[in-house]
Scaffold this active site. Structure first.
Site, PDB file in Angstrom:
ATOM      1  N   ASP A  66       0.818  -1.217   0.000  1.00 63.98           N
ATOM      2  CA  ASP A  66       0.000   0.000   0.000  1.00 63.98           C
ATOM      3  C   ASP A  66       0.851   1.265   0.000  1.00 63.98           C
ATOM      4  OD1 ASP A  66       0.922  -0.502   2.566  1.00 63.98           O
ATOM      5  OD2 ASP A  66      -1.040  -0.975   3.363  1.00 63.98           O
ATOM      6  N   ASN A  88      -7.479  -3.090  14.467  1.00 66.49           N
ATOM      7  CA  ASN A  88      -8.870  -3.304  14.028  1.00 66.49           C
ATOM      8  C   ASN A  88      -8.989  -4.479  13.048  1.00 66.49           C
ATOM      9  OD1 ASN A  88      -7.734  -2.310  11.699  1.00 66.49           O
ATOM     10  ND2 ASN A  88      -9.110  -0.552  11.475  1.00 66.49           N
ATOM     11  N   HIS A 101      -7.231  -4.871  10.214  1.00 70.69           N
ATOM     12  CA  HIS A 101      -6.968  -4.607   8.788  1.00 70.69           C
ATOM     13  C   HIS A 101      -5.680  -5.293   8.328  1.00 70.69           C
ATOM     14  CE1 HIS A 101      -4.613  -0.552   9.509  1.00 70.69           C
ATOM     15  NE2 HIS A 101      -3.785  -1.548   9.459  1.00 70.69           N
ATOM     16  N   GLU A 137      -9.723  -2.038   5.392  1.00 68.40           N
ATOM     17  CA  GLU A 137     -10.319  -1.723   6.691  1.00 68.40           C
ATOM     18  C   GLU A 137     -11.595  -2.539   6.932  1.00 68.40           C
ATOM     19  OE1 GLU A 137      -8.480  -0.137   8.550  1.00 68.40           O
ATOM     20  OE2 GLU A 137      -7.802   1.804   7.818  1.00 68.40           O
TER      21      GLU A 137
HETATM   22  C1  F6R Z   1       1.557  -1.531   6.102  1.00 73.27           C
HETATM   23  C2  F6R Z   1       0.204  -2.076   6.196  1.00 73.27           C
HETATM   24  C3  F6R Z   1      -0.565  -2.079   7.461  1.00 73.27           C
HETATM   25  C4  F6R Z   1       0.285  -2.358   8.696  1.00 73.27           C
HETATM   26  C5  F6R Z   1      -0.554  -2.315   9.965  1.00 73.27           C
HETATM   27  C6  F6R Z   1       0.276  -2.556  11.210  1.00 73.27           C
HETATM   28  O1  F6R Z   1       2.067  -1.663   4.794  1.00 73.27           O
HETATM   29  O2  F6R Z   1      -0.296  -2.524   5.219  1.00 73.27           O
HETATM   30  O3  F6R Z   1      -1.580  -3.043   7.377  1.00 73.27           O
HETATM   31  O4  F6R Z   1       0.900  -3.609   8.552  1.00 73.27           O
HETATM   32  O5  F6R Z   1      -1.211  -1.098  10.066  1.00 73.27           O
HETATM   33  O6  F6R Z   1       1.181  -1.492  11.382  1.00 73.27           O
HETATM   34  P1  F6R Z   1       2.294  -1.546  12.502  1.00 73.27           P
HETATM   35  O7  F6R Z   1       3.238  -2.632  12.122  1.00 73.27           O
HETATM   36  O8  F6R Z   1       2.967  -0.194  12.442  1.00 73.27           O
HETATM   37  O9  F6R Z   1       1.606  -1.811  13.796  1.00 73.27           O
END
Ligand code: F6R
Length: 244
Positions: free
Chosen positions: A67, A136, A138, A143
């Protein structure tokens, strides 16, 4: 779904790096799906060490990131383009032209998304996709209330994600509210998936990913249906699992 509960963040990172490097050792031109955020940073450090010790060679590898924020320039230090170059690509010998990150500044976002999915297919599909998880549930920026059938697309970030990611920006107002993300369908088409999580803040999402109902409210729950998914977590992220 295989579950590996590591003692701590370091062990989680080493186990993840071992899976990614063995993929590359066994297939030199592997296609890697990569994630950003705090969680995979340790894995990238371990992979860089393996590269420096000449245990793995990224010369023929190609990569696709999950992303990117919408309308954040690649010079911005919070862009995932910056993150990947800074934390991984510039330390290894992957060819620049083989690294793919969605362009959040593209004029035609729909075309950008379609081209991205097509490029993944042209490269033979993703061999191993690394994922983190939001509190959450995702994955990527898919989401809650996700459409499981979507491929790469523009997404509106959840309030919880904006709040969580505000730690990387000087204020919450600076966090982009939209992003482009591989869709669940794109992720599910990867041959192997590894999902990493560390810390108690992820325990509830991990519990639901493994034991919950497969539902759009908890996007990661779809991984229960993936034929080759491994969850690598530390003890804190797995603390609700051990009671079962
Ligand atoms: C990042 C992504 C997100 C993160 C998630 C966890 O490329 O796609 O899904 O993996 O938000 O983020 P952290 O590791 O910072 O807790």
């Amino acid at each position: 779904m295989r579950i590996i509960i590591a003692d701590d963040y370091q062990e989680m990172s080493r186990r993840a790096a071992a899976m990614v490097s063995s993929q590359v050792i066994l297939k030199h031109d592997s296609v890697l799906g990569l994630a950003t955020g705090d969680t995979p940073l340790g894995m990238y450090k371990e992979l860089i060490k393996l590269y420096e010790n000449k245990e793995v060679d990224f010369f023929d590898v190609s990569t696709f990131n999950l992303d990117e924020y919408y309308k954040l320039s690649i010079e911005n230090k919070q862009s995932y383009y910056y993150y990947m170059n800074h934390n991984f690509f510039r330390h290894i010998n992957v060819k620049k032209e083989n690294t793919h990150i969605l362009n959040g500044m593209a004029k035609d976002i729909t075309a950008e998304c379609r081209n991205y999915d097509q490029q993944i297919k042209n490269d033979g599909g993703i061999d191993i996709q690394v994922l983190g998880i939001g509190a959450n549930g995702h994955i990527g920026f898919n989401e809650p209330d996700v459409n499981f059938e979507a491929e790469t697309h523009l997404v509106k970030l959840d309030e919880m994600t904006i709040e969580a990611n505000s730690r990387f920006f000087s204020s919450k107002d600076e966090v982009p509210t939209t992003a482009i993300s591989m869709g669940i369908k794109t992720i599910m088409q990867s041959r192997r998936v590894i999902l990493l999580a560390s810390g108690a803040g992820k325990a509830d999402a991990i519990y639901k990913t493994v034991n919950g109902k497969i539902c759009p409210e908890l996007p990661a729950s779809i991984l229960q249906l993936h034929p080759d998914a491994t969850i690598i977590i530390d003890k804190n992220a797995g603390k609700l699992l051990s009671d079962d």
